[in-house]
Scaffold this motif. Structure first.
Motif, mmCIF file in Angstrom:
data_model
loop_
_atom_site.group_PDB
_atom_site.id
_atom_site.type_symbol
_atom_site.label_atom_id
_atom_site.label_comp_id
_atom_site.label_asym_id
_atom_site.label_seq_id
_atom_site.Cartn_x
_atom_site.Cartn_y
_atom_site.Cartn_z
ATOM 1 N N LEU A 95 36.526 20.974 10.764
ATOM 2 C CA LEU A 95 35.883 21.643 9.979
ATOM 3 C C LEU A 95 35.416 21.120 8.616
ATOM 4 N N TYR A 96 33.963 21.003 8.352
ATOM 5 C CA TYR A 96 33.330 20.523 7.362
ATOM 6 C C TYR A 96 32.472 21.484 6.525
ATOM 7 N N PRO A 97 32.058 21.537 5.405
ATOM 8 C CA PRO A 97 32.931 20.918 4.094
ATOM 9 C C PRO A 97 34.102 22.250 3.880
ATOM 10 N N VAL A 98 35.126 22.008 3.715
ATOM 11 C CA VAL A 98 36.111 22.806 3.286
ATOM 12 C C VAL A 98 36.409 22.560 1.690
ATOM 13 N N PRO A 99 35.836 23.878 0.925
ATOM 14 C CA PRO A 99 36.428 23.376 -0.277
ATOM 15 C C PRO A 99 37.908 23.518 -0.805
ATOM 16 N N VAL A 100 38.365 23.111 -2.011
ATOM 17 C CA VAL A 100 39.832 23.551 -2.291
ATOM 18 C C VAL A 100 39.743 24.892 -2.691
ATOM 19 N N GLU A 157 48.152 26.732 2.600
ATOM 20 C CA GLU A 157 48.193 26.648 4.166
ATOM 21 C C GLU A 157 47.239 25.630 4.602
ATOM 22 N N VAL A 158 46.020 25.367 3.841
ATOM 23 C CA VAL A 158 45.261 24.496 4.406
ATOM 24 C C VAL A 158 45.451 22.980 4.150
ATOM 25 N N ALA A 159 46.216 22.821 2.958
ATOM 26 C CA ALA A 159 46.577 21.437 2.422
ATOM 27 C C ALA A 159 47.087 20.536 3.504
ATOM 28 N N PRO A 160 48.053 20.961 4.106
ATOM 29 C CA PRO A 160 48.746 19.913 5.333
ATOM 30 C C PRO A 160 47.446 19.375 6.205
ATOM 31 N N LEU A 161 46.385 20.254 6.415
ATOM 32 C CA LEU A 161 45.622 19.822 7.425
ATOM 33 C C LEU A 161 44.305 18.868 6.963
ATOM 34 N N ARG A 162 44.413 18.971 5.640
ATOM 35 C CA ARG A 162 43.232 18.149 5.162
ATOM 36 C C ARG A 162 43.240 16.798 5.518
ATOM 37 N N SER A 163 42.158 16.140 5.507
ATOM 38 C CA SER A 163 41.918 14.788 5.848
ATOM 39 C C SER A 163 40.611 14.449 5.086
ATOM 40 N N LYS A 173 38.423 14.467 1.460
ATOM 41 C CA LYS A 173 38.023 15.301 0.431
ATOM 42 C C LYS A 173 37.862 16.929 1.069
ATOM 43 N N ASP A 174 36.812 16.872 2.014
ATOM 44 C CA ASP A 174 36.722 18.086 2.321
ATOM 45 C C ASP A 174 36.746 18.478 3.887
ATOM 46 N N ALA A 175 37.343 17.750 4.635
ATOM 47 C CA ALA A 175 37.616 18.068 5.820
ATOM 48 C C ALA A 175 38.884 18.557 6.476
ATOM 49 N N VAL A 176 39.060 19.473 7.245
ATOM 50 C CA VAL A 176 40.326 19.934 8.032
ATOM 51 C C VAL A 176 40.286 19.518 9.137
ATOM 52 N N HIS A 177 41.430 18.825 9.664
ATOM 53 C CA HIS A 177 41.663 18.457 11.154
ATOM 54 C C HIS A 177 42.756 19.105 11.809
ATOM 55 N N LEU A 178 42.322 19.512 13.045
ATOM 56 C CA LEU A 178 43.031 20.700 13.917
ATOM 57 C C LEU A 178 43.423 19.714 15.216
ATOM 58 N N ARG A 179 44.523 19.144 15.141
ATOM 59 C CA ARG A 179 45.190 18.238 16.389
ATOM 60 C C ARG A 179 44.956 18.872 17.614
ATOM 61 N N TYR A 180 44.435 18.481 18.704
ATOM 62 C CA TYR A 180 44.591 19.045 20.224
ATOM 63 C C TYR A 180 45.998 19.316 20.603
ATOM 64 N N ALA A 181 47.103 18.497 20.229
ATOM 65 C CA ALA A 181 48.058 18.524 20.513
ATOM 66 C C ALA A 181 48.905 19.852 19.973
ATOM 67 N N ARG A 182 48.358 20.493 19.290
ATOM 68 C CA ARG A 182 48.805 21.724 18.392
ATOM 69 C C ARG A 182 47.984 22.831 18.739
ATOM 70 N N LEU A 192 44.037 31.222 10.672
ATOM 71 C CA LEU A 192 43.582 30.547 9.467
ATOM 72 C C LEU A 192 42.364 30.046 9.449
ATOM 73 N N VAL A 193 41.767 29.530 10.432
ATOM 74 C CA VAL A 193 40.298 29.257 10.607
ATOM 75 C C VAL A 193 39.429 30.239 10.378
ATOM 76 N N GLU A 194 39.767 31.431 10.723
ATOM 77 C CA GLU A 194 38.998 32.686 10.252
ATOM 78 C C GLU A 194 38.793 33.061 9.011
ATOM 79 N N ARG A 195 40.192 32.903 8.390
ATOM 80 C CA ARG A 195 40.371 32.924 6.908
ATOM 81 C C ARG A 195 39.522 31.858 5.755
ATOM 82 N N ILE A 196 39.618 30.528 6.354
ATOM 83 C CA ILE A 196 38.765 29.502 5.754
ATOM 84 C C ILE A 196 37.327 29.926 6.006
#
Length: 116
Positions: A66-71, A79-85, A87-96, A102-106
């Motif tokens: 997801l881009y851009p995801v503000p702080v 909740e978002v911080a561990p998924l950040r990659s 400055k403004d990207a959130v990565h969602l691993r296919y393996a999980r 959370l995506v909806e709340r973002i």
């Protein structure tokens, strides 16, 4: 390979596993941004709020993003911080599993910031 001209075309070109994840991400983004329209911007799907972009979402080799995801403030950022990659990207691993709630709340939080 030519650049996609629609979100459906973008999704159809993905491998099955990535497509399934991105369909979940797309649905969650659109639930969080009621009334958003979709387009392709920068070669990836984007949820638009009027003439302003809301969020872009894309499939990569090992993750969706997801881009851009503000702080954000408070609990949402925790909740978002561990998924950040970066400055403004959130990565969602296919393996999980996709954290659809959370995506909806973002998406909803981004939409709230984009309101003129």
């Amino acid at each position: 390979m030519t650049a996609p001209t629609s979100v459906e075309e973008y999704l159809a070109a993905l491998p099955a596993a990535a497509q399934a994840v991105l369909l979940e991400v797309r649905a969650a983004v659109l639930r969080g941004m009621p009334g958003a329209t979709e387009t392709i911007r920068y070669g990836m799907p984007a949820a638009m709020l009027g003439d302003r972009y809301g969020l872009h979402f894309a499939a990569w080799k090992s993750h969706a993003a997801l881009y851009p995801v503000p702080v954000f403030d408070g609990d949402l950022e925790a909740e978002v911080a561990p998924l950040r990659s970066g400055k403004d990207a959130v990565h969602l691993r296919y393996a999980r599993p996709v954290p659809a709630d959370l995506v909806e709340r973002i998406a909803a939080a981004v939409a709230a910031r984009r309101v003129p």
